[in-house]
Motif scaffolding. Structure first.
Motif, PDB file in Angstrom:
ATOM      1  N   GLY A 133     -19.441  -0.285   0.472  1.00 37.54           N
ATOM      2  CA  GLY A 133     -18.311  -0.110  -0.446  1.00 37.54           C
ATOM      3  C   GLY A 133     -17.787   1.314  -0.475  1.00 37.54           C
ATOM      4  O   GLY A 133     -16.950   1.642  -1.303  1.00 37.54           O
ATOM      5  N   THR A 134     -18.291   2.179   0.428  1.00 39.78           N
ATOM      6  CA  THR A 134     -17.798   3.560   0.393  1.00 39.78           C
ATOM      7  C   THR A 134     -17.407   4.067   1.774  1.00 39.78           C
ATOM      8  O   THR A 134     -17.839   3.544   2.786  1.00 39.78           O
ATOM      9  N   GLY A 135     -16.590   5.123   1.742  1.00 41.45           N
ATOM     10  CA  GLY A 135     -16.210   5.769   2.994  1.00 41.45           C
ATOM     11  C   GLY A 135     -14.799   5.416   3.440  1.00 41.45           C
ATOM     12  O   GLY A 135     -14.296   6.007   4.385  1.00 41.45           O
ATOM     13  N   LEU A 136     -14.159   4.463   2.750  1.00 43.50           N
ATOM     14  CA  LEU A 136     -12.788   4.116   3.134  1.00 43.50           C
ATOM     15  C   LEU A 136     -11.817   4.755   2.146  1.00 43.50           C
ATOM     16  O   LEU A 136     -12.085   4.772   0.937  1.00 43.50           O
ATOM     17  N   THR A 137     -10.701   5.251   2.663  1.00 44.10           N
ATOM     18  CA  THR A 137      -9.665   5.770   1.774  1.00 44.10           C
ATOM     19  C   THR A 137      -8.908   4.576   1.197  1.00 44.10           C
ATOM     20  O   THR A 137      -9.061   3.446   1.679  1.00 44.10           O
ATOM     21  N   GLU A 138      -8.070   4.834   0.211  1.00 46.51           N
ATOM     22  CA  GLU A 138      -7.298   3.731  -0.384  1.00 46.51           C
ATOM     23  C   GLU A 138      -6.458   3.031   0.682  1.00 46.51           C
ATOM     24  O   GLU A 138      -6.395   1.816   0.751  1.00 46.51           O
ATOM     25  N   LEU A 139      -5.849   3.844   1.545  1.00 45.03           N
ATOM     26  CA  LEU A 139      -5.010   3.271   2.593  1.00 45.03           C
ATOM     27  C   LEU A 139      -5.845   2.403   3.542  1.00 45.03           C
ATOM     28  O   LEU A 139      -5.428   1.320   3.962  1.00 45.03           O
ATOM     29  N   GLU A 140      -7.047   2.910   3.837  1.00 48.75           N
ATOM     30  CA  GLU A 140      -7.902   2.142   4.754  1.00 48.75           C
ATOM     31  C   GLU A 140      -8.345   0.810   4.149  1.00 48.75           C
ATOM     32  O   GLU A 140      -8.461  -0.184   4.853  1.00 48.75           O
ATOM     33  N   TRP A 141      -8.565   0.787   2.822  1.00 45.53           N
ATOM     34  CA  TRP A 141      -8.900  -0.494   2.183  1.00 45.53           C
ATOM     35  C   TRP A 141      -7.753  -1.488   2.367  1.00 45.53           C
ATOM     36  O   TRP A 141      -7.954  -2.647   2.688  1.00 45.53           O
ATOM     37  N   VAL A 142      -6.540  -0.979   2.169  1.00 48.50           N
ATOM     38  CA  VAL A 142      -5.371  -1.856   2.284  1.00 48.50           C
ATOM     39  C   VAL A 142      -5.246  -2.363   3.723  1.00 48.50           C
ATOM     40  O   VAL A 142      -5.058  -3.556   3.979  1.00 48.50           O
ATOM     41  N   GLN A 143      -5.418  -1.428   4.675  1.00 49.30           N
ATOM     42  CA  GLN A 143      -5.308  -1.819   6.091  1.00 49.30           C
ATOM     43  C   GLN A 143      -6.417  -2.786   6.479  1.00 49.30           C
ATOM     44  O   GLN A 143      -6.202  -3.747   7.215  1.00 49.30           O
ATOM     45  N   MET A 144      -7.613  -2.526   5.957  1.00 45.66           N
ATOM     46  CA  MET A 144      -8.759  -3.381   6.281  1.00 45.66           C
ATOM     47  C   MET A 144      -8.510  -4.803   5.775  1.00 45.66           C
ATOM     48  O   MET A 144      -8.713  -5.778   6.484  1.00 45.66           O
ATOM     49  N   ARG A 145      -8.038  -4.903   4.544  1.00 46.78           N
ATOM     50  CA  ARG A 145      -7.796  -6.223   3.970  1.00 46.78           C
ATOM     51  C   ARG A 145      -6.780  -6.988   4.826  1.00 46.78           C
ATOM     52  O   ARG A 145      -6.976  -8.162   5.142  1.00 46.78           O
TER      53      ARG A 145
END
Ligand code: AMP
Length: 576
Positions: free
Chosen positions: A470-482
């Motif tokens: 649950g850590t290490g991703l930026t907000e943008l990366e969470w969005v891109q990952m999803r």
């Protein structure tokens, strides 16, 4: 073989989760096939028409499929789309929509017509593809159409990887998995499982011996083992060649006269993305034919310093290549030679390959050979390592002087020692994302809060869970990952996954991320390395250090066998 028969086998595989059973079904299928169609069968099982390294894709999207299906079923397109939004699978929509009988097409004919679909390009190609696909569908019953559409949309999801296909081939011939190693050797050398299967069918295991390294067919890369200190390296290798470990993209360059192709670590064709490397291979390499490997890495043109991976990774883009080349130029630091003027160099010792490599690279700005230290003195290795780390590199790779180049093998011919920080695992772990949880609190806004990740077991061709991250991703990366994960979400646990924990959403194993953790611990909830009635292994305090590694495919993730070794090595001497 009739395509309807292949569809029956796919139907059986779809409901089989036991791996041995899958191998048996595949073996039955191969036994019914003629030599001439073996390669086509294998490519179709891989959901393709050509080996992975050939860039031919179907170029067929959901809109096109809806159009073709509507045409052929006589149902309005909006209605087809509406059914798809309910079922989430065009295969199932086809079963429901098509009520006619098939015309008994052969696998070979379907394959050739799919190739026409894939190769249609330029103006009017969308109409052409739609027409070709609709024609094919009109000659298929619902079951055949179901699998055909899944193939063209890249959604076959039978849970079979190359190791399972190889076991199936062996099983078909000798009734057990005994020939997997022989098949694997041939596959590692040419990376074309269709070609291997056909040679195997035509001339048995002997036929595979004739497969050798050739220009244009990428060799599966040799991989490095890990060490915990410079002393451990010297203890194992004695007089070794030590090179800096550059953190960029591994490239295998194939030069054949005027044609130069660059393959990535997972054998994708990068020739168009890295024009300075293809150009330099033409200019700086004298011999007509050569295959060599190196690390492509970006640098600051003002200072000459190498940039970290996060900068180099921007060169992966498909568009604006010349602009990127200007902004983030690449060098290729070469470290191995695999083939030269018709001669297979992989069988020669490292020291000879390296010497020859140095000789064939002429003057120029892009290609060079790695720095090298040859020594049996641990203190010198340690100083070399410290110097590289201090200069911002990843560490070192030590090489056994007398070792051949072993395609696709991870062993102690190469040993990596990476920089590490107090309280961290010696190396990062490449994990495959297999699911996610929606998340709580702040993360609710992204609809994703944590990832379920897994490592790979090549023996069983299965992915086993090792961490919830649950850590290490930026907000943008969470969005891109999803967004990336939602493209490949599945209603149930994918067939190739072994898990006890249940994420909110399962996804097909596709994306690899690089994870740093503090240590490996035993765990009752994860299946990695878990034997009957025992605990599995988990990563403690996992955090992502590199977003989706597009240069690694899921079956190139860290293996369970590596995790076991890292677990055993834990707590031993730390690198300086
Ligand atoms: P890893 O990906 O951490 O397992 O490390 C192995 C990778 O290091 C290889 O696949 C190469 O891409 C990269 N590498 C960087 N420098 C070297 C070198 N001098 N020799 C071999 N591999 C290298």
């Amino acid at each position: 073989m009739k395509f309807s028969r292949l569809a029956e086998f796919f139907g059986q595989l779809e409901v089989t989760s036991g791996r041995n059973k899958m191998v048996e079904v595949l073996a039955e299928m191969f036994k019914e096939a003629q030599s001439a169609e073996m390669d086509k069968l294998v490519y179709l099982c891989q959901g393709r028409l050509v080996p992975f390294y050939e860039p031919l894709e179907f170029g067929v999207g959901e809109g096109l499929v809806a159009e073709a299906l509507a045409k052929c079923a006589g149902i309005p397109k909006p209605e087809i789309k509406e059914r798809f939004s309910r079922k989430g699978d065009f295969g199932l929509v086809a079963v429901e929509a098509l009520s006619h009988d098939g015309t008994d097409l052969d696998v070979g004919e379907v394959f050739d017509r799919l190739k026409q679909v894939a190769t249609a390009s330029g103006a009017g190609s969308v109409g052409q593809k739609t027409e070709l696909l609709a024609n094919l569908l009109s000659q298929m019953d619902g079951e055949e159409a179901k699998h055909l559409l899944r193939i063209v949309l890249g959604k076959l999801r039978l849970g079979i990887g190359d190791p399972t296909l190889m076991d199936g081939l062996s099983f078909a011939r000798v009734g057990d998995k005994g020939l997997r190693k022989v098949l694997e050797r041939a596959y590692n050398i040419c990376s074309d499982l269709g070609y291997v299967a056909k040679a195997f069918w035509e001339n048995g295991a002997d036929g595979l011996q004739g497969i050798t390294v050739s220009v244009g067919k990428p060799v599966r890369p040799a991989l490095a083992e890990r060490a915990s200190s410079a002393a451990a390296i010297v203890q194992r290798l004695g007089y070794a060649a030590v090179e800096p470990k550059y953190d960029g993209f591994r490239c295998q360059v194939h030069k054949n006269g005027d044609t130069v192709r660059v393959f990535s670590r997972n054998l994708e064709d990068f020739s168009d993305k890295f024009p300075e490397i293809t150009g330099a291979a033409g200019q700086q390499i004298g011999p007509r034919q050569a295959i060599f490997e190196g690390e492509a890495i970006s640098y600051n043109p003002q200072t000459g310093d190498f940039y970290p991976f996060q900068i180099t990774v921007q060169r992966k883009r498909k568009h604006g290549i010349s602009e990127m080349q200007e902004k983030i130029p690449l060098k290729l630091v070469a470290f191995d030679l695999l083939f030269l003027e018709g001669e297979d160099y992989t069988v020669r010792p490292y020291a000879e390959r390296r010497q020859k490599l140095q000789q064939i690279i002429g003057p120029g700005d892009v290609l060079s050979v790695t720095e090298i230290l040859e020594t049996s003195d641990a203190k010198q290795v340690e100083a070399f390592f410290a110097d590289k780390v201090q200069r911002g590199l990843e560490g070192i790779v030590a090489k056994r002087q007398d070792a051949p180049y072993q395609a696709g093998a991870r062993n102690f011919n190469w040993i990596k020692l990476k920089r590490s920080y107090q309280g961290q695992l010696q190396d990062t772990v490449d994990c495959v994302v297999i699911g996610y949880w929606w998340g709580r609190g702040q993360r609710t806004q992204f609809g994703i809060g944590s990832l379920l990740t897994a490592v790979y077991d090549p023996d069983t061709d299965r992915f086993h869970t090792i961490a919830r991250l649950g850590t290490g991703l930026t907000e943008l990366e969470w969005v891109q990952m999803r967004a990336a994960l939602d493209e490949s979400k599945t209603n149930e646990k994918p067939l190739s996954v072994e898990a006890i924990v249940e994420p909110d959403v399962w996804v097909e194993p596709k994306y690899v991320i690089e994870i740093q953790a503090d240590e490996i611990t035993r765990s009752p909830v994860h299946t990695a390395g878990r034997q009957e009635g025992e605990l599995g292994f988990a990563l403690r305090f996992p955090r992502m250090v590199n977003f989706i590694r597009e240069d690694k495919s899921p079956r190139e993730a860290t293996t369970i066998q590596e995790i076991l070794k890292m677990f055993a090595a834990q707590g031993k001497t730390q690198a300086p």
